[in-house]
Scaffold this motif. Structure first.
Motif, PDB file in Angstrom:
ATOM      1  N   GLN A  18      45.320  42.507  45.735  1.00 47.02           N
ATOM      2  CA  GLN A  18      45.360  43.717  44.911  1.00 47.02           C
ATOM      3  C   GLN A  18      44.039  44.471  45.043  1.00 47.02           C
ATOM      4  O   GLN A  18      42.972  43.906  44.842  1.00 47.02           O
ATOM      5  N   GLU A  19      44.129  45.746  45.364  1.00 48.21           N
ATOM      6  CA  GLU A  19      42.933  46.551  45.601  1.00 48.21           C
ATOM      7  C   GLU A  19      42.091  46.778  44.356  1.00 48.21           C
ATOM      8  O   GLU A  19      40.900  47.051  44.459  1.00 48.21           O
ATOM      9  N   ASP A  20      42.694  46.660  43.169  1.00 45.37           N
ATOM     10  CA  ASP A  20      41.936  46.943  41.950  1.00 45.37           C
ATOM     11  C   ASP A  20      41.292  45.698  41.349  1.00 45.37           C
ATOM     12  O   ASP A  20      40.693  45.759  40.290  1.00 45.37           O
ATOM     13  N   ILE A  21      41.389  44.558  42.035  1.00 42.07           N
ATOM     14  CA  ILE A  21      40.776  43.321  41.545  1.00 42.07           C
ATOM     15  C   ILE A  21      39.682  42.896  42.503  1.00 42.07           C
ATOM     16  O   ILE A  21      39.861  42.867  43.712  1.00 42.07           O
ATOM     17  N   VAL A  22      38.519  42.558  41.932  1.00 42.35           N
ATOM     18  CA  VAL A  22      37.389  42.091  42.714  1.00 42.35           C
ATOM     19  C   VAL A  22      37.179  40.614  42.392  1.00 42.35           C
ATOM     20  O   VAL A  22      37.053  40.243  41.227  1.00 42.35           O
ATOM     21  N   ILE A  23      37.171  39.798  43.411  1.00 44.85           N
ATOM     22  CA  ILE A  23      36.865  38.382  43.247  1.00 44.85           C
ATOM     23  C   ILE A  23      35.440  38.190  43.738  1.00 44.85           C
ATOM     24  O   ILE A  23      35.144  38.365  44.910  1.00 44.85           O
ATOM     25  N   VAL A  24      34.554  37.852  42.816  1.00 47.54           N
ATOM     26  CA  VAL A  24      33.138  37.730  43.121  1.00 47.54           C
ATOM     27  C   VAL A  24      32.876  36.367  43.752  1.00 47.54           C
ATOM     28  O   VAL A  24      33.281  35.345  43.220  1.00 47.54           O
ATOM     29  N   GLU A  25      32.204  36.379  44.869  1.00 50.28           N
ATOM     30  CA  GLU A  25      31.910  35.147  45.600  1.00 50.28           C
ATOM     31  C   GLU A  25      30.551  34.579  45.195  1.00 50.28           C
ATOM     32  O   GLU A  25      29.710  34.295  46.023  1.00 50.28           O
ATOM     33  N   LEU A  26      30.339  34.416  43.895  1.00 49.75           N
ATOM     34  CA  LEU A  26      29.110  33.821  43.376  1.00 49.75           C
ATOM     35  C   LEU A  26      29.485  32.616  42.538  1.00 49.75           C
ATOM     36  O   LEU A  26      30.537  32.600  41.897  1.00 49.75           O
ATOM     37  N   ASP A  27      28.629  31.602  42.524  1.00 49.16           N
ATOM     38  CA  ASP A  27      28.909  30.414  41.727  1.00 49.16           C
ATOM     39  C   ASP A  27      28.892  30.718  40.232  1.00 49.16           C
ATOM     40  O   ASP A  27      29.675  30.173  39.477  1.00 49.16           O
ATOM     41  N   GLU A  28      27.985  31.592  39.820  1.00 45.36           N
ATOM     42  CA  GLU A  28      27.857  31.866  38.392  1.00 45.36           C
ATOM     43  C   GLU A  28      27.253  33.238  38.154  1.00 45.36           C
ATOM     44  O   GLU A  28      26.341  33.654  38.862  1.00 45.36           O
ATOM     45  N   ILE A  29      27.799  33.923  37.178  1.00 50.25           N
ATOM     46  CA  ILE A  29      27.232  35.183  36.700  1.00 50.25           C
ATOM     47  C   ILE A  29      27.145  35.040  35.190  1.00 50.25           C
ATOM     48  O   ILE A  29      28.117  34.672  34.540  1.00 50.25           O
ATOM     49  N   SER A  30      25.981  35.311  34.635  1.00 50.57           N
ATOM     50  CA  SER A  30      25.865  35.218  33.182  1.00 50.57           C
ATOM     51  C   SER A  30      25.737  36.610  32.597  1.00 50.57           C
ATOM     52  O   SER A  30      25.313  37.547  33.261  1.00 50.57           O
ATOM     53  N   GLY A  31      26.126  36.717  31.362  1.00 47.80           N
ATOM     54  CA  GLY A  31      26.063  37.994  30.688  1.00 47.80           C
ATOM     55  C   GLY A  31      26.094  37.789  29.193  1.00 47.80           C
ATOM     56  O   GLY A  31      26.027  36.658  28.701  1.00 47.80           O
ATOM     57  N   TYR A  32      26.207  38.858  28.472  1.00 48.57           N
ATOM     58  CA  TYR A  32      26.206  38.823  27.015  1.00 48.57           C
ATOM     59  C   TYR A  32      27.390  39.600  26.476  1.00 48.57           C
ATOM     60  O   TYR A  32      27.773  40.624  27.044  1.00 48.57           O
ATOM     61  N   GLU A  33      27.925  39.126  25.396  1.00 48.71           N
ATOM     62  CA  GLU A  33      28.935  39.884  24.672  1.00 48.71           C
ATOM     63  C   GLU A  33      28.178  40.713  23.651  1.00 48.71           C
ATOM     64  O   GLU A  33      27.487  40.174  22.792  1.00 48.71           O
ATOM     65  N   VAL A  34      28.263  42.032  23.781  1.00 47.15           N
ATOM     66  CA  VAL A  34      27.475  42.926  22.938  1.00 47.15           C
ATOM     67  C   VAL A  34      28.358  43.973  22.283  1.00 47.15           C
ATOM     68  O   VAL A  34      29.504  44.170  22.681  1.00 47.15           O
ATOM     69  N   THR A  35      27.784  44.647  21.311  1.00 45.88           N
ATOM     70  CA  THR A  35      28.441  45.779  20.671  1.00 45.88           C
ATOM     71  C   THR A  35      27.830  47.060  21.240  1.00 45.88           C
ATOM     72  O   THR A  35      26.770  47.017  21.879  1.00 45.88           O
ATOM     73  N   PRO A  36      28.457  48.200  20.992  1.00 49.52           N
ATOM     74  CA  PRO A  36      27.874  49.462  21.466  1.00 49.52           C
ATOM     75  C   PRO A  36      26.458  49.690  20.939  1.00 49.52           C
ATOM     76  O   PRO A  36      25.651  50.348  21.601  1.00 49.52           O
ATOM     77  N   GLY A  37      26.132  49.130  19.788  1.00 47.23           N
ATOM     78  CA  GLY A  37      24.787  49.283  19.222  1.00 47.23           C
ATOM     79  C   GLY A  37      23.696  48.679  20.089  1.00 47.23           C
ATOM     80  O   GLY A  37      22.537  49.097  20.035  1.00 47.23           O
TER      81      GLY A  37
END
Length: 109
Positions: A18-37
């Protein structure tokens, strides 16, 4: 027993087609769940796309705003980071729609 986050090879092959899906070839990506604030508090701006609003957080879709560095890593040398906008990133927790890419910053969060 199958891990609740595992994805079958068949599912990966289907997503990759599917052209609209990206499968990232990295072992791990970290991030944060945030609010607009969070974006306002740190005075963060986007270089592409947009930030999400409080009203968008109440929906069922999972939105993501990428940092400039990870956006460049995911896009690679074959595409511009703007081409990630509107695409879905496949993560262990499901699909996340890319709505924005932050401007480059020296800040660490």
């Amino acid at each position: 027993m199958q891990d609740r986050f595992s994805v079958s090879q068949e599912d990966l092959d289907s997503a990759a087609a599917q052209e609209d899906i990206v499968i990232v070839e990295l072992d791990e990506i970290s991030g944060y769940e945030v609010t607009p604030g969070f974006f306002d508090a740190w005075e963060l701006q986007v270089s592409a796309g947009s930030l999400f609003s409080a009203s968008e957080m109440t929906g069922t879709s999972s939105l993501v705003v990428l940092g400039s560095g990870i956006a460049e890593t995911i896009a690679g040398s074959s595409e511009e980071v703007t081409e990630l906008l509107g695409k879905k990133l496949l993560a262990r927790e499901g699909l996340y729609t890319v709505v924005g890419v932050l401007e480059a910053s020296d800040e660490s969060y």
